[in-house]
Enzyme design. Structure first.
Site, PDB file in Angstrom:
ATOM      1  N   ASP A  21       2.389 -23.165   7.961  1.00  0.00           N
ATOM      2  CA  ASP A  21       2.869 -24.606   8.353  1.00  0.00           C
ATOM      3  C   ASP A  21       1.938 -25.325   9.458  1.00  0.00           C
ATOM      4  OD1 ASP A  21       5.776 -26.402   7.509  1.00  0.00           O
ATOM      5  OD2 ASP A  21       4.996 -26.669   9.602  1.00  0.00           O
ATOM      6  N   HIS A  56       3.163 -27.127  11.685  1.00  0.00           N
ATOM      7  CA  HIS A  56       4.013 -26.903  13.157  1.00  0.00           C
ATOM      8  C   HIS A  56       4.207 -25.380  13.369  1.00  0.00           C
ATOM      9  CE1 HIS A  56       5.018 -30.769  11.454  1.00  0.00           C
ATOM     10  NE2 HIS A  56       4.816 -31.189  12.444  1.00  0.00           N
ATOM     11  N   ASP A 115       2.226 -29.115   5.187  1.00  0.00           N
ATOM     12  CA  ASP A 115       2.035 -30.356   5.774  1.00  0.00           C
ATOM     13  C   ASP A 115       0.712 -30.354   6.855  1.00  0.00           C
ATOM     14  OD1 ASP A 115       3.212 -28.322   7.217  1.00  0.00           O
ATOM     15  OD2 ASP A 115       5.045 -29.434   8.327  1.00  0.00           O
ATOM     16  N   HIS A 136      11.971 -23.299  12.389  1.00  0.00           N
ATOM     17  CA  HIS A 136      11.922 -23.648  13.873  1.00  0.00           C
ATOM     18  C   HIS A 136      13.484 -23.132  14.499  1.00  0.00           C
ATOM     19  CE1 HIS A 136       8.635 -26.050  13.710  1.00  0.00           C
ATOM     20  NE2 HIS A 136       8.930 -26.838  12.752  1.00  0.00           N
TER      21      HIS A 136
END
Length: 306
Positions: free
Chosen positions: A159, A161, A242, A122
């Site tokens: 991931d 996200h 996740d 990120h």
């Protein structure tokens, strides 16, 4: 040839507040899950500023360094915290990724896994966010391209996200193919299918909440068909776990075996161009699911390494 594992106790010195999902116990859970596997274990070295500057300006690096507290915790944004040990941990995460690239390109290993934290995907060019300080996998990709002289590197992110930071750092890098599957809607809100990079080298496949392993495998089949056409000389994976059904931060419905199947498919696709595979830990916040999924992932990387 065994899989090379890069890690370091510094990962447990990056502290976050009680109850924070990106916790010290994540590192312990991964290492315990891998403890009995025959891996070539190496200390993750510290990255120097020259590596960080492949993706971040000096002013940003200086700002992160200045934000590290002498004691206690400091906040970089609403969910990104740093402690006295955070910079060392983050530099070793980057250093482990770069050392992995060096090792696989030198023929010392066929695959490598970096079990470090904080995560990195990120972190944008001048913004720390989403638990991330530096763009670990993007920096590793740039090292492969600029230091080792590769022409084509693929960066793959499963991931839950979207890897907005990796996308930001590689948006104008025509030598890097970046592909991501991720839940949408979900933090950070980027990753629409129409986001395709300056040279059309970015591929985003957003998934609806509740999407299961069958949907995930189909999406990754599309990504890997595109990657095989790209013929990368190196594949770097942002390995977040996740998307697991047990994870508290999202609503996808993947199981342990889905991470194994997607990893196997990535390795098979990489084999089309004889590309080694480097994987770096990203998210995964249910400790039991994280450990099981990371092990399933590493076991498939071991097969590729063999």
């Amino acid at each position: 040839m065994t899989l090379r594992l890069y890690t370091h106790p510094a990962a447990s010195q990056h502290l976050t507040p009680p109850g924070h999902p990106e916790q010290v116990a994540r590192h312990k859970a991964v290492l315990e899950a891998l403890a009995d596997l025959p891996l070539d274990r190496q200390d993750a070295p510290l990255a120097d500023d020259a590596e960080l500057l492949r993706c971040h300006p000096q002013a940003y690096v200086d700002r992160i360094r200045a934000a590290i507290p002498d004691q206690g915790l400091a906040m970089l944004d609403g969910d990104t915290h740093v402690s006295p040990g955070s910079l060392d941990a983050a530099l070793r995460a980057v250093g482990g990724a770069c050392a992995s690239v060096d090792a696989v390109l030198a023929g010392q290993a066929r695959s490598a896994f970096v079990a470090m934290r904080p995560p990195g995907h990120h972190a944008e060019r001048e913004t720390a966010m989403g638990f991330c300080l530096f763009g670990t996998v993007a920096i590793a990709a740039k090292r492969a391209l600029d230091h080792h002289g590769l022409d084509r590197v693929a960066v793959l992110d499963f991931d839950v996200h979207h890897g907005n930071g990796t996308q930001d750092l590689l948006w104008a890098e025509k030598r890097a193919f970046f592909a991501s599957s991720h839940q949408m809607p979900l933090y950070p809100g980027s990753g629409a299918a129409g986001e395709t990079g300056l040279y059309g080298q970015v591929m985003n496949l957003p998934l609806r909440p509740g999407s299961d392993g069958a949907v995930a495998r189909a999406a990754w089949g599309r990504i890997l068909d595109r990657m095989i056409e790209w013929q990368p000389q190196l594949v770097i994976v942002s390995a977040g776990f996740d998307a697991h059904a047990d994870d508290p931060l999202a609503q996808l419905d993947w199981q342990d075996q889905d991470f194994a199947a997607i990893t196997r498919a990535i390795c098979d696709a990489a084999a089309h161009s004889a590309a080694p595979v480097v994987s770096c830990l990203e998210g995964g916040y249910d400790l039991a699911a994280l450990g099981r999924s990371a092990r399933a992932h590493v076991e498939e990387l071991m097969e590729h390494a063999g």
